[in-house]
Design an enzyme around this catalytic site. Structure first.
Site, PDB file in Angstrom:
ATOM      1  N   LYS A  13       0.640  -1.372   0.063  1.00 22.95           N
ATOM      2  CA  LYS A  13      -0.016   0.144   0.084  1.00 22.95           C
ATOM      3  C   LYS A  13       0.885   1.210  -0.043  1.00 22.95           C
ATOM      4  CE  LYS A  13      -1.999  -1.166   4.015  1.00 22.95           C
ATOM      5  NZ  LYS A  13      -1.390  -2.320   4.098  1.00 22.95           N
ATOM      6  N   ARG A  88      -9.853   0.851   8.741  1.00 25.04           N
ATOM      7  CA  ARG A  88      -9.399  -0.479   8.891  1.00 25.04           C
ATOM      8  C   ARG A  88     -10.586  -1.214   9.892  1.00 25.04           C
ATOM      9  NH1 ARG A  88      -3.559   0.311   8.690  1.00 25.04           N
ATOM     10  NH2 ARG A  88      -2.281  -1.569   9.311  1.00 25.04           N
ATOM     11  N   ARG A 127      11.661  -5.484   5.224  1.00 22.33           N
ATOM     12  CA  ARG A 127      11.273  -3.810   4.953  1.00 22.33           C
ATOM     13  C   ARG A 127      12.238  -2.984   6.077  1.00 22.33           C
ATOM     14  NH1 ARG A 127       5.276  -1.924   5.491  1.00 22.33           N
ATOM     15  NH2 ARG A 127       5.227  -2.822   7.459  1.00 22.33           N
ATOM     16  N   ARG A 161      10.989  -1.172  11.543  1.00 23.06           N
ATOM     17  CA  ARG A 161       9.966  -0.836  12.364  1.00 23.06           C
ATOM     18  C   ARG A 161      10.100  -1.993  13.456  1.00 23.06           C
ATOM     19  NH1 ARG A 161       4.677   0.036   8.419  1.00 23.06           N
ATOM     20  NH2 ARG A 161       3.873  -0.896  10.260  1.00 23.06           N
ATOM     21  N   ARG A 172      -0.608  -8.928  13.622  1.00 17.55           N
ATOM     22  CA  ARG A 172      -1.139  -7.971  12.749  1.00 17.55           C
ATOM     23  C   ARG A 172      -2.164  -8.647  11.700  1.00 17.55           C
ATOM     24  NH1 ARG A 172       4.266  -5.280  11.230  1.00 17.55           N
ATOM     25  NH2 ARG A 172       2.795  -4.240   9.641  1.00 17.55           N
TER      26      ARG A 172
HETATM   27  P1  ADP Z   1       2.122  -1.927   3.153  1.00 12.70           P
HETATM   28  O1  ADP Z   1       2.248  -0.407   3.166  1.00 12.70           O
HETATM   29  O2  ADP Z   1       1.029  -2.478   2.680  1.00 12.70           O
HETATM   30  O3  ADP Z   1       2.394  -2.428   4.650  1.00 12.70           O
HETATM   31  P2  ADP Z   1       4.916  -1.697   2.016  1.00 12.70           P
HETATM   32  O4  ADP Z   1       4.354  -0.795   0.695  1.00 12.70           O
HETATM   33  O5  ADP Z   1       5.405  -1.026   2.990  1.00 12.70           O
HETATM   34  O6  ADP Z   1       3.488  -2.455   2.634  1.00 12.70           O
HETATM   35  O7  ADP Z   1       5.596  -2.927   1.554  1.00 12.70           O
HETATM   36  C1  ADP Z   1       6.351  -3.904   2.439  1.00 12.70           C
HETATM   37  C2  ADP Z   1       7.704  -4.300   1.880  1.00 12.70           C
HETATM   38  O8  ADP Z   1       7.428  -5.021   0.551  1.00 12.70           O
HETATM   39  C3  ADP Z   1       8.341  -3.025   1.791  1.00 12.70           C
HETATM   40  O9  ADP Z   1       9.975  -3.322   2.149  1.00 12.70           O
HETATM   41  C4  ADP Z   1       8.591  -2.726  -0.043  1.00 12.70           C
HETATM   42  O10 ADP Z   1       9.491  -2.276  -0.349  1.00 12.70           O
HETATM   43  C5  ADP Z   1       8.362  -4.229  -0.425  1.00 12.70           C
HETATM   44  N1  ADP Z   1       7.320  -4.475  -1.568  1.00 12.70           N
HETATM   45  C6  ADP Z   1       6.223  -3.633  -1.859  1.00 12.70           C
HETATM   46  N2  ADP Z   1       5.752  -3.759  -3.133  1.00 12.70           N
HETATM   47  C7  ADP Z   1       6.471  -5.160  -3.459  1.00 12.70           C
HETATM   48  C8  ADP Z   1       6.505  -5.733  -4.627  1.00 12.70           C
HETATM   49  N3  ADP Z   1       5.472  -5.505  -5.539  1.00 12.70           N
HETATM   50  N4  ADP Z   1       7.338  -6.720  -4.930  1.00 12.70           N
HETATM   51  C9  ADP Z   1       8.209  -6.864  -3.937  1.00 12.70           C
HETATM   52  N5  ADP Z   1       8.303  -6.241  -2.907  1.00 12.70           N
HETATM   53  C10 ADP Z   1       7.709  -5.227  -2.742  1.00 12.70           C
HETATM   54  P1  ADP Z   2       0.961  -1.935   7.966  1.00 16.29           P
HETATM   55  O1  ADP Z   2       0.016  -1.484   6.615  1.00 16.29           O
HETATM   56  O2  ADP Z   2       2.308  -2.527   7.412  1.00 16.29           O
HETATM   57  O3  ADP Z   2       0.358  -2.896   8.527  1.00 16.29           O
HETATM   58  P2  ADP Z   2       0.619   0.613   9.134  1.00 16.29           P
HETATM   59  O4  ADP Z   2       1.804   1.573   9.136  1.00 16.29           O
HETATM   60  O5  ADP Z   2      -0.774   1.019   8.373  1.00 16.29           O
HETATM   61  O6  ADP Z   2       1.070  -0.864   8.653  1.00 16.29           O
HETATM   62  O7  ADP Z   2       0.067   0.415  10.612  1.00 16.29           O
HETATM   63  C1  ADP Z   2       0.910   0.198  11.787  1.00 16.29           C
HETATM   64  C2  ADP Z   2       0.122   0.042  12.783  1.00 16.29           C
HETATM   65  O8  ADP Z   2      -0.322   1.246  13.377  1.00 16.29           O
HETATM   66  C3  ADP Z   2      -0.991  -1.109  13.118  1.00 16.29           C
HETATM   67  O9  ADP Z   2      -0.619  -2.371  13.175  1.00 16.29           O
HETATM   68  C4  ADP Z   2      -1.935  -0.504  14.036  1.00 16.29           C
HETATM   69  O10 ADP Z   2      -1.550  -0.724  15.255  1.00 16.29           O
HETATM   70  C5  ADP Z   2      -1.906   1.209  13.886  1.00 16.29           C
HETATM   71  N1  ADP Z   2      -2.737   1.645  12.910  1.00 16.29           N
HETATM   72  C6  ADP Z   2      -2.553   2.394  11.927  1.00 16.29           C
HETATM   73  N2  ADP Z   2      -3.498   2.728  11.221  1.00 16.29           N
HETATM   74  C7  ADP Z   2      -4.685   2.152  11.786  1.00 16.29           C
HETATM   75  C8  ADP Z   2      -6.146   2.559  11.875  1.00 16.29           C
HETATM   76  N3  ADP Z   2      -6.572   2.909  10.737  1.00 16.29           N
HETATM   77  N4  ADP Z   2      -6.861   1.732  12.639  1.00 16.29           N
HETATM   78  C9  ADP Z   2      -6.316   1.403  13.790  1.00 16.29           C
HETATM   79  N5  ADP Z   2      -5.029   1.300  14.070  1.00 16.29           N
HETATM   80  C10 ADP Z   2      -4.072   1.597  12.891  1.00 16.29           C
END
Ligand code: ADP
Ligand code: ADP
Ligand code: ZN
Length: 217
Positions: A13, A88, A127, A161, A172
């Site tokens: 995302k 979420r 990541r 992280r 998660r």
């Molecule tokens: P999210 O915001 O959904 O948690 P991220 O965009 O942070 O996910 O992506 C998670 C990890 O995977 C990051 O280290 C990113 O560089 C990597 N990543 C994102 N998209 C891809 C993809 N299409 N193929 C391989 N790795 C990816």
């Molecule tokens: P990812 O997409 O990689 O799971 P985020 O950076 O979106 O991670 O979220 C990290 C943490 O922040 C989540 O595990 C949760 O604890 C909190 N969080 C983020 N967005 C929300 C939301 N919309 N509602 C509740 N908790 C949230």
């Protein structure tokens, strides 16, 4: 254009949001990034959120809704927002609807990035991000061009992280299945949900996302 990106942790995302932000002059509103800023600043919200985030659970809806409502107005002057990591839960989705109506903002695309669980684990365990500009990287899938130097800003400091460890990731994923996946039918019923296969190179996934956002408004 206003877009929601949905999908489990590690779906990509944030990575896709950054590209959309740049190409379409949008503002990425990531509730995760906002919360990490609050934690860093040591605010009351940050102190409450830290424990919850480290446990891999969701921060209470009322706190999240107040936080995002404040930030929606930052989109002025841009072409719209990309909501990343919000909503979420069902109450968040309902609150968002009310907020959009009140601010007279139209939601154009709700995109669900689909990805298998074993891929998620591999993505999150590698990541890391730039400590200065926030650019996102991956040890294997998206390393920096020069080792130890951020491609975007040249910084040599990076962060991992604390919630990207295997145990917290399991929690998660459970939170996603239990609290977030139920909002998918909500958007499907409104007819705004579109799915994208999140497997493949980052640029390939971006092409799929772009096809959707270029398809309407
Ligand atoms: P999210 O915001 O959904 O948690 P991220 O965009 O942070 O996910 O992506 C998670 C990890 O995977 C990051 O280290 C990113 O560089 C990597 N990543 C994102 N998209 C891809 C993809 N299409 N193929 C391989 N790795 C990816
Ligand atoms: P990812 O997409 O990689 O799971 P985020 O950076 O979106 O991670 O979220 C990290 C943490 O922040 C989540 O595990 C949760 O604890 C909190 N969080 C983020 N967005 C929300 C939301 N919309 N509602 C509740 N908790 C949230
Ligand atoms: Zn940087």
């Amino acid at each position: 254009m206003n877009v929601i990106l949905l999908g489990p942790p590690g779906a990509g995302k944030g990575t896709q949001a950054k590209q959309l932000e740049e190409e379409f002059n949008l503002v990425q509103l990531s509730t995760g990034d906002m919360l990490r800023e609050e934690v860093k600043a040591g605010s009351e919200l940050g102190q409450t959120a830290k424990k919850i985030m480290d446990a891999g659970e969701l921060v209470p809806d009322d706190l999240i809704i107040a936080m995002i409502s404040d930030r929606m107005d930052q989109a002025e002057g841009k072409n719209g927002v990309i909501l990343d990591g919000f909503p979420r839960t069902t109450p968040q989705a309902e609150a968002l609807d009310a907020m959009l109506t009140e601010k007279n903002i139209q939601l154009d695309h709700v995109i669900q990035i689909e990805i298998a669980e074993e891929i998620i684990v591999a993505r999150l365990s590698g990541r890391f991000g730039c400590a200065k500009c926030g650019a996102g990287y991956h040890d294997e899938f998206k390393p920096t061009q020069i080792e130890g130097v951020c491609d975007d800003c040249g910084s040599t400091e990076f962060i991992r992280r604390s919630d990207d460890n295997p145990e917290t990731v399991r929690n998660r994923l459970a939170a996603y299945e239990k609290q977030t996946a139920p909002i998918l039918p909500y958007y499907a019923a409104k007819g705004t949900l579109q799915k994208v296969d999140g497997l493949g190179e980052i640029d390939e996934v971006y092409r799929r996302v772009k096809e959707i956002v270029s398809g309407g408004s």
